[in-house]
Design a protein around this motif. Structure first.
Motif, mmCIF file in Angstrom:
data_model
loop_
_atom_site.group_PDB
_atom_site.id
_atom_site.type_symbol
_atom_site.label_atom_id
_atom_site.label_comp_id
_atom_site.label_asym_id
_atom_site.label_seq_id
_atom_site.Cartn_x
_atom_site.Cartn_y
_atom_site.Cartn_z
ATOM 1 N N ALA A 58 1.024 -1.348 -0.350
ATOM 2 C CA ALA A 58 0.146 0.123 0.218
ATOM 3 C C ALA A 58 0.793 1.206 -0.206
ATOM 4 O O ALA A 58 0.226 2.618 0.831
ATOM 5 C CB ALA A 58 -0.892 -0.136 1.362
ATOM 6 N N ALA A 112 4.044 1.941 -5.253
ATOM 7 C CA ALA A 112 3.658 2.002 -6.544
ATOM 8 C C ALA A 112 2.259 1.714 -6.805
ATOM 9 O O ALA A 112 1.883 1.218 -7.097
ATOM 10 C CB ALA A 112 4.769 0.434 -5.957
ATOM 11 N N ASN A 150 -1.914 -5.527 3.001
ATOM 12 C CA ASN A 150 -0.698 -4.959 3.517
ATOM 13 C C ASN A 150 -0.392 -5.221 5.172
ATOM 14 O O ASN A 150 -1.484 -5.425 5.662
ATOM 15 C CB ASN A 150 -0.684 -3.376 3.537
ATOM 16 C CG ASN A 150 0.430 -2.495 3.806
ATOM 17 O OD1 ASN A 150 1.486 -3.311 2.420
ATOM 18 N ND2 ASN A 150 0.505 -1.464 3.895
ATOM 19 N N THR A 209 0.945 -2.942 6.524
ATOM 20 C CA THR A 209 -0.056 -2.348 7.804
ATOM 21 C C THR A 209 -1.114 -1.861 7.323
ATOM 22 O O THR A 209 -1.102 -1.213 6.419
ATOM 23 C CB THR A 209 1.270 -0.829 8.077
ATOM 24 O OG1 THR A 209 2.625 -1.231 8.173
ATOM 25 C CG2 THR A 209 0.802 0.295 9.040
ATOM 26 N N LYS A 269 -2.693 1.554 6.316
ATOM 27 C CA LYS A 269 -1.963 1.962 5.027
ATOM 28 C C LYS A 269 -3.063 1.827 4.220
ATOM 29 O O LYS A 269 -3.239 2.683 2.666
ATOM 30 C CB LYS A 269 -1.069 1.864 4.864
ATOM 31 C CG LYS A 269 -0.256 3.251 5.027
ATOM 32 C CD LYS A 269 1.308 2.220 5.416
ATOM 33 C CE LYS A 269 2.330 3.093 4.289
ATOM 34 N NZ LYS A 269 3.997 1.930 4.633
ATOM 35 N N GLU A 274 11.999 -10.962 -0.136
ATOM 36 C CA GLU A 274 11.583 -11.210 0.927
ATOM 37 C C GLU A 274 9.612 -11.735 0.480
ATOM 38 O O GLU A 274 9.593 -10.869 -0.806
ATOM 39 C CB GLU A 274 11.097 -10.197 2.379
ATOM 40 C CG GLU A 274 11.987 -10.475 2.942
ATOM 41 C CD GLU A 274 12.255 -9.554 3.756
ATOM 42 O OE1 GLU A 274 10.924 -8.315 3.886
ATOM 43 O OE2 GLU A 274 13.127 -9.147 4.530
HETATM 44 P P1 ATR Z 1 7.109 1.968 -2.836
HETATM 45 O O1 ATR Z 1 7.226 3.287 -3.522
HETATM 46 O O2 ATR Z 1 7.945 1.158 -3.552
HETATM 47 O O3 ATR Z 1 5.873 1.163 -2.820
HETATM 48 P P2 ATR Z 1 6.813 2.773 -0.418
HETATM 49 O O4 ATR Z 1 5.884 3.483 -0.911
HETATM 50 O O5 ATR Z 1 8.176 2.507 0.836
HETATM 51 O O6 ATR Z 1 7.626 1.830 -1.839
HETATM 52 O O7 ATR Z 1 6.380 0.738 0.379
HETATM 53 C C1 ATR Z 1 6.686 -0.427 -0.048
HETATM 54 C C2 ATR Z 1 5.737 -1.182 0.612
HETATM 55 O O8 ATR Z 1 5.871 -2.329 0.522
HETATM 56 C C3 ATR Z 1 4.160 -1.196 1.918
HETATM 57 O O9 ATR Z 1 3.005 -1.295 1.716
HETATM 58 C C4 ATR Z 1 5.209 -2.054 2.798
HETATM 59 O O10 ATR Z 1 4.117 -3.096 3.425
HETATM 60 P P3 ATR Z 1 4.778 -1.177 5.100
HETATM 61 O O11 ATR Z 1 3.097 -0.396 4.388
HETATM 62 O O12 ATR Z 1 3.345 -2.722 6.528
HETATM 63 O O13 ATR Z 1 5.439 -1.209 5.289
HETATM 64 C C5 ATR Z 1 5.376 -3.030 2.405
HETATM 65 N N1 ATR Z 1 6.397 -4.164 2.014
HETATM 66 C C6 ATR Z 1 7.750 -3.379 1.981
HETATM 67 N N2 ATR Z 1 8.149 -5.172 2.621
HETATM 68 C C7 ATR Z 1 8.037 -5.787 2.705
HETATM 69 C C8 ATR Z 1 8.281 -7.219 3.401
HETATM 70 N N3 ATR Z 1 8.742 -7.636 3.845
HETATM 71 N N4 ATR Z 1 6.499 -7.777 3.433
HETATM 72 C C9 ATR Z 1 5.320 -7.345 3.338
HETATM 73 N N5 ATR Z 1 4.901 -5.993 2.460
HETATM 74 C C10 ATR Z 1 6.511 -4.846 2.707
#
Ligand code: ATR
Length: 273
Positions: A128, A131, A151, A153, A156, A200
């Motif tokens: 969320a 992207a 998501n 979180t 979000k 991951e």
């Molecule tokens: P981007 O611009 O690439 O979308 P971002 O705005 O930092 O980067 O968002 C990253 C997203 O990937 C977030 O939804 C994040 O989840 P959180 O909102 O809970 O932080 C998610 N994300 C990143 N690493 C993750 C993981 N290991 N497992 C699940 N979700 C992940």
């Protein structure tokens, strides 16, 4: 010669110069496309410098897409909702126009390159962040049956579902709510989380896919991403990565700047090799 560039930091890895050079050759357009490394805090200055020196258009990449959104005088509907701009140009009155071609690129890749449809499908979007925000409007315009944003979180995902609710049936959930119930099986899973970047995999149940499900990772990498590996194992009918989207979003930018649409198949195949 008309000048274009991509701005970001880091920028050395960007494939945009190579892609736009190929587009220019293929469409017989005379132009120069370079990459510009921009330091933090210097983005507005670099943009105005570029256009003041006669530059015609810019692509914007990490970490400046939000700053570009703030800087633009006018925004396309996609860019406005995405909260991010990846393409800048000056209109005839000298105003800075901001576009976001990421979501359009995704849809074009899905429809034109893979001959798949979104209409009437149940879609799960993972993540969320920026992207996801960038793809939701073009995705909803394809009239899927439903889009669920999952998501880590939850708040979000809920915020985004609320923001986009007037464009279609969007809901939010946490990974623990993804169950294997028949009614909840997904036709599409789009990984827009940044989890693949860290190698991951978010906690996905193994039996969530419908019998002809398609999985798409917005990320691309030399080796198959963990999400694509999971999708193969979970029995997806088709598994795709974001390389086609990268080329297609570039083609959308090229079209905005030059009014001519390059073909993309050959470049995508070349890059895949
Ligand atoms: P981007 O611009 O690439 O979308 P971002 O705005 O930092 O980067 O968002 C990253 C997203 O990937 C977030 O939804 C994040 O989840 P959180 O909102 O809970 O932080 C998610 N994300 C990143 N690493 C993750 C993981 N290991 N497992 C699940 N979700 C992940």
């Amino acid at each position: 010669m008309d000048r274009y560039a991509v701005m970001g930091n880091p920028i050395g890895h960007s494939l945009s110069p190579l892609i736009h050079k190929a587009f220019a050759e293929e469409t017989n357009q005379l132009l120069l496309y370079s990459s510009i490394l921009v330091e933090a805090g210097e983005f507005p200055l670099e943009v105005s410098r570029f256009f003041a020196a006669g530059g015609k258009g810019l692509n914007i990449t990490v970490p400046f897409k939000k700053e570009a959104w703030e800087l633009a005088d006018n925004l396309s509907a996609e860019a406005n909702l995405a909260g991010a701009v990846n393409t800048l140009l000056k209109d005839q009155e000298g105003k800075l126009q901001g576009h976001n071609t990421d979501g359009l690129g995704l849809i074009r890749d899905i429809k034109s390159n893979y001959n798949c449809i979104i209409e009437g499908k149940k879609i799960l979007v993972m993540g969320a962040g920026g992207a996801t925000r960038g793809i939701l409007l073009p995705l909803l315009r394809e009239r899927p049956e439903s889009v669920c944003i999952v998501n880590r979180t939850l708040s979000k995902a809920e915020e985004l579902a609320q923001l986009f609710s007037k464009y279609g049936a969007v809901s939010a959930c946490g990974y623990d709510e993804l169950s294997a119930g028949e009614a909840k099986k997904m036709d599409w899973i789009i990984n827009a989380s940044s989890a693949s970047l860290q190698g991951e995999l978010p906690p996905m149940p193994g039996n969530i896919l419908s019998s002809d499900a398609v999985c798409y990772d917005l990320m691309y990498a030399q080796d198959e991403t963990v999400f694509c590996q999971w999708a193969q194992g979970a029995g997806a009918m088709k598994v795709m990565n974001g390389l086609g989207m990268l080329v297609e979003q570039a083609a959308e930018s090229f079209y905005l700047w030059r009014g001519i649409r390059p073909t993309t198949q050959k470049i995508i195949q070349g890059l895949r090799k």
